[in-house]
Scaffold this motif. Structure first.
Motif, PDB file in Angstrom:
ATOM      1  N   LYS A 342       0.830  -1.205   0.000  1.00  0.00           N
ATOM      2  CA  LYS A 342       0.000   0.000   0.000  1.00  0.00           C
ATOM      3  C   LYS A 342       0.865   1.256   0.000  1.00  0.00           C
ATOM      4  O   LYS A 342       2.017   1.243   0.432  1.00  0.00           O
ATOM      5  CB  LYS A 342      -0.913   0.014   1.226  1.00  0.00           C
ATOM      6  CG  LYS A 342      -1.983  -1.056   1.220  1.00  0.00           C
ATOM      7  CD  LYS A 342      -2.993  -0.824   2.327  1.00  0.00           C
ATOM      8  CE  LYS A 342      -4.175  -1.785   2.207  1.00  0.00           C
ATOM      9  NZ  LYS A 342      -5.238  -1.481   3.190  1.00  0.00           N
ATOM     10  N   LEU A 344       0.264   5.360   1.202  1.00  0.00           N
ATOM     11  CA  LEU A 344      -0.631   6.307   1.860  1.00  0.00           C
ATOM     12  C   LEU A 344      -0.024   7.700   1.816  1.00  0.00           C
ATOM     13  O   LEU A 344       1.193   7.858   1.923  1.00  0.00           O
ATOM     14  CB  LEU A 344      -0.850   5.907   3.315  1.00  0.00           C
ATOM     15  CG  LEU A 344      -1.453   4.522   3.575  1.00  0.00           C
ATOM     16  CD1 LEU A 344      -1.335   4.170   5.052  1.00  0.00           C
ATOM     17  CD2 LEU A 344      -2.904   4.473   3.149  1.00  0.00           C
ATOM     18  N   SER A 345      -0.878   8.707   1.686  1.00  0.00           N
ATOM     19  CA  SER A 345      -0.389  10.072   1.857  1.00  0.00           C
ATOM     20  C   SER A 345      -0.127  10.304   3.340  1.00  0.00           C
ATOM     21  O   SER A 345      -0.629   9.573   4.194  1.00  0.00           O
ATOM     22  CB  SER A 345      -1.418  11.077   1.342  1.00  0.00           C
ATOM     23  OG  SER A 345      -2.554  11.108   2.200  1.00  0.00           O
ATOM     24  N   ARG A 346       0.668  11.319   3.642  1.00  0.00           N
ATOM     25  CA  ARG A 346       0.923  11.618   5.051  1.00  0.00           C
ATOM     26  C   ARG A 346      -0.379  11.898   5.783  1.00  0.00           C
ATOM     27  O   ARG A 346      -0.575  11.458   6.923  1.00  0.00           O
ATOM     28  CB  ARG A 346       1.871  12.808   5.197  1.00  0.00           C
ATOM     29  CG  ARG A 346       2.122  13.168   6.667  1.00  0.00           C
ATOM     30  CD  ARG A 346       3.094  14.336   6.860  1.00  0.00           C
ATOM     31  NE  ARG A 346       2.639  15.540   6.199  1.00  0.00           N
ATOM     32  CZ  ARG A 346       3.173  16.020   5.088  1.00  0.00           C
ATOM     33  NH1 ARG A 346       4.191  15.394   4.527  1.00  0.00           N
ATOM     34  NH2 ARG A 346       2.709  17.117   4.535  1.00  0.00           N
ATOM     35  N   GLU A 347      -1.282  12.627   5.147  1.00  0.00           N
ATOM     36  CA  GLU A 347      -2.549  12.960   5.778  1.00  0.00           C
ATOM     37  C   GLU A 347      -3.364  11.703   6.079  1.00  0.00           C
ATOM     38  O   GLU A 347      -3.941  11.574   7.162  1.00  0.00           O
ATOM     39  CB  GLU A 347      -3.346  13.915   4.888  1.00  0.00           C
ATOM     40  CG  GLU A 347      -2.759  15.313   4.765  1.00  0.00           C
ATOM     41  CD  GLU A 347      -1.502  15.382   3.922  1.00  0.00           C
ATOM     42  OE1 GLU A 347      -0.721  16.337   4.077  1.00  0.00           O
ATOM     43  OE2 GLU A 347      -1.284  14.461   3.098  1.00  0.00           O
ATOM     44  N   GLU A 348      -3.415  10.764   5.140  1.00  0.00           N
ATOM     45  CA  GLU A 348      -4.117   9.498   5.378  1.00  0.00           C
ATOM     46  C   GLU A 348      -3.450   8.717   6.497  1.00  0.00           C
ATOM     47  O   GLU A 348      -4.124   8.189   7.397  1.00  0.00           O
ATOM     48  CB  GLU A 348      -4.120   8.658   4.100  1.00  0.00           C
ATOM     49  CG  GLU A 348      -4.970   9.201   2.980  1.00  0.00           C
ATOM     50  CD  GLU A 348      -4.767   8.446   1.688  1.00  0.00           C
ATOM     51  OE1 GLU A 348      -5.738   8.303   0.923  1.00  0.00           O
ATOM     52  OE2 GLU A 348      -3.632   7.989   1.413  1.00  0.00           O
ATOM     53  N   PHE A 349      -2.137   8.650   6.458  1.00  0.00           N
ATOM     54  CA  PHE A 349      -1.358   7.887   7.431  1.00  0.00           C
ATOM     55  C   PHE A 349      -1.579   8.409   8.845  1.00  0.00           C
ATOM     56  O   PHE A 349      -1.898   7.643   9.770  1.00  0.00           O
ATOM     57  CB  PHE A 349       0.127   7.970   7.047  1.00  0.00           C
ATOM     58  CG  PHE A 349       1.050   7.145   7.890  1.00  0.00           C
ATOM     59  CD1 PHE A 349       1.229   5.791   7.632  1.00  0.00           C
ATOM     60  CD2 PHE A 349       1.782   7.727   8.914  1.00  0.00           C
ATOM     61  CE1 PHE A 349       2.106   5.035   8.394  1.00  0.00           C
ATOM     62  CE2 PHE A 349       2.656   6.981   9.683  1.00  0.00           C
ATOM     63  CZ  PHE A 349       2.819   5.626   9.423  1.00  0.00           C
ATOM     64  N   SER A 351      -4.004  10.391   9.902  1.00  0.00           N
ATOM     65  CA  SER A 351      -5.413  10.281  10.283  1.00  0.00           C
ATOM     66  C   SER A 351      -5.725   8.890  10.808  1.00  0.00           C
ATOM     67  O   SER A 351      -6.459   8.729  11.796  1.00  0.00           O
ATOM     68  CB  SER A 351      -6.320  10.611   9.093  1.00  0.00           C
ATOM     69  OG  SER A 351      -6.226  11.978   8.754  1.00  0.00           O
ATOM     70  N   LEU A 352      -5.167   7.862  10.179  1.00  0.00           N
ATOM     71  CA  LEU A 352      -5.369   6.496  10.659  1.00  0.00           C
ATOM     72  C   LEU A 352      -4.768   6.317  12.050  1.00  0.00           C
ATOM     73  O   LEU A 352      -5.361   5.679  12.925  1.00  0.00           O
ATOM     74  CB  LEU A 352      -4.754   5.495   9.682  1.00  0.00           C
ATOM     75  CG  LEU A 352      -5.428   5.348   8.323  1.00  0.00           C
ATOM     76  CD1 LEU A 352      -4.649   4.400   7.434  1.00  0.00           C
ATOM     77  CD2 LEU A 352      -6.871   4.874   8.469  1.00  0.00           C
ATOM     78  N   ILE A 405      -4.539   0.417   8.880  1.00  0.00           N
ATOM     79  CA  ILE A 405      -3.788   0.395   7.622  1.00  0.00           C
ATOM     80  C   ILE A 405      -4.251  -0.769   6.759  1.00  0.00           C
ATOM     81  O   ILE A 405      -4.412  -0.644   5.539  1.00  0.00           O
ATOM     82  CB  ILE A 405      -2.274   0.310   7.909  1.00  0.00           C
ATOM     83  CG1 ILE A 405      -1.785   1.640   8.492  1.00  0.00           C
ATOM     84  CG2 ILE A 405      -1.489  -0.056   6.657  1.00  0.00           C
ATOM     85  CD1 ILE A 405      -0.353   1.613   8.959  1.00  0.00           C
TER      86      ILE A 405
END
Length: 510
Positions: A342, A344-349, A351-352, A405
């Protein structure tokens, strides 16, 4: 180690300790112990790259290691930067013996080598097969003090240009209450009413943005590098900078009872909480144990483990210790995303990570906790309500983060009680499911009987603190009247279970 409650807390180290008040990493290690492609830059006093628990964990600049002394063999602008560089005194070799060995302690929390038969365990130190993450030493402090703005900025540029995807930053500066004050300086009044003149940090700010720029990403699983900071140890109602900046993480500190400790900063700018430990004159095990250096010029209290030299392992406490727990779990997250293929953008990462936490606010509405005030040299009753809603989103949990994730929903279960999981939240409750669970999950959760489905609910009775996954399998489209007729399509749904002595009524959801 029995001394590392921060990793695995069985509730026995002190009367205050709460079983399960840890970062949930034991079960996460079943999924990943780290990956050497993940480089964590440690912005601190230098990491002791000779330490037996760290020598295989440090980042190695092979061009300089095999090159000529005094020559910039890799043409990156720094001579002999074998394991990192000294930005407090540019041009000088890194000095890991400065002060208390703070950088070595922090680095050990992230990536001391696991399963090597010596010393301590770490969050992302692998499984003993060379698979832990790597530590790049970016020394911004020496015996003459911290680096200036331009030298500190150079450290972030170096980390970005030489492969680091996580900046581990257990430091910060006080009296800044806005981004503008951090960047451009100014004046502020301290707690004694004295005027403090605040230096500009404009170059460091620009360099942090350079490090965070997705154009400078350094890992295929992450678009945009990640920077993580300690919130501060001043009991200030806001985070220190740079941790209070947008797009970075500021970490507050918890004790072995999963409650705030009296020194931690809290409030605006703070994002997540993790174990920081605390000083207790009656029980040093409430501190955080990690690697130290026998060369330290002002060592803290040490512990001899496995016959190794005294001060090779030391106790410390602070948001400085909470911060590397988050950096280590972030490193596990990048490692696991990479394993799954996978990106992930930093923002996605982030946020998770920030939504994969354990709730602590339910315990902060009222009451007090015992805390040893070092200045007063006595225990005080620390009111908890001042921390309500101000410690970040909750307490760090490695298993929940890896499940997020992976895309697997997580439900909290209370040990010793039957938990009923409403299947309509995850799949069709009318499906005829086969329930299965692997041996490791069965053991970790302390199951004494198989989970069952009853009236649209999955019922599970966990008898141990742990985590695991349950798989629901079924098929759709099968002709129910004909054995050899139209076939069906098989499908399945995984649900993650975390069992703790405590659980919120809403199953742990934010």
């Amino acid at each position: 180690s029995i001394y590392q409650w921060n990793l695995v807390n069985d509730g026995t180290i002190d009367d205050m300790a709460v079983a399960g008040a840890d970062i949930g990493v034991k079960d996460a290690w079943r999924l990943t112990g780290g990956d050497p492609s993940v480089i964590v830059a440690v912005f601190d006093i230098a990491v002791d790259y000779y330490h037996p628990d760290l020598e295989n964990a440090v980042w190695r600049n092979e061009a300089e290691i095999s090159g000529t002394k005094g020559v910039d063999d890799d043409n990156n602008g720094y001579k002999d930067d074998k394991y990192g560089a000294n930005f407090a005194s540019i041009g000088m070799p890194i000095k890991y013996g400065v002060g208390s060995g703070h950088g070595t302690h922090v680095g050990g929390i992230v990536a001391a080598t696991n399963n090597n038969g010596i010393g301590v365990s770490s969050v992302a130190g692998g499984t003993g097969n060379g698979d832990g993450v790597r530590l790049m030493s970016c020394q911004i402090v020496d015996d003459r003090g911290a680096a200036n703005d331009s030298n500190e900025a150079a450290a972030y540029i170096y980390a970005a240009d030489n492969g680091a995807c996580i900046a581990q930053c257990s430091y910060g500066i006080r009296y800044r209450t806005s981004d503008e004050m951090y960047i451009n300086g100014g004046t502020a009044m301290d707690e004694e009413g004295k005027i403090q003149h605040l230096d500009k940090c404009s170059l460091t700010y620009a360099a942090i943005q350079y490090f965070l720029d997705p154009e400078n990403s350094n890992h295929p699983a992450l678009e945009g590098n990640v920077a993580i900071y300690s919130a501060g140890n001043y009991d200030d109602p806001y985070s220190l900078y740079p941790g209070a900046l947008p797009n970075v993480i500021s970490v507050t500190a918890l004790g072995c009872d999963n409650l705030p400790v009296g020194y931690t900063n809290y409030g605006p700018g703070c994002n997540i909480a993790a174990p920081g430990g605390e000083y207790n004159p009656d029980n040093k095990k409430m501190l955080i144990l990690s690697t130290g250096t026998s060369e330290a010029t002002s060592p803290t209290e040490g512990l001899e483990i496995g016959g190794l030299k005294q001060k090779s392992y030391i106790y410390m406490y602070g948001t400085s210790m909470a911060c590397p727990h988050v950096s280590g779990v972030a490193a596990l997250g990048v490692s696991y995303a990479h394993k799954l293929g996978k990106k992930l953008s930093r923002e996605e990462f982030l946020s998770l990570m920030l939504t994969s936490v354990n709730d602590i606010d339910q315990h902060l509405t009222s009451g007090t906790r015992k805390f040893y005030d070092i200045e007063k040299k006595s225990f005080i009753d620390l009111p908890l309500n001042k921390y309500y809603g101000k410690m970040g989103t909750g307490a760090l949990d490695a298993w929940k983060f890896l499940m997020a994730i992976e895309g697997t929903p997580t439900v909290m279960a209370q040990v010793g009680k039957t938990t009923r999981i409403d299947l309509s939240r995850y799949c069709s409750p009318s499906g005829k499911y086969k329930v299965s669970i692997d041996e490791a999950s069965y053991s970790s959760l302390g199951l004494t009987s198989d989970p069952v489905i009853n009236g649209g609910y999955l019922e599970v009775n966990c008898m141990a603190i742990g985590a695991g996954k349950i798989v629901l399998s079924s098929s759709v489209g099968k002709d129910p009247d004909t054995e050899d007729g139209i076939g069906g399509m098989a499908y399945s749904r995984e649900i993650s279970i975390i069992s703790r002595p405590f659980a919120t009524d809403n199953g742990g959801w934010l």
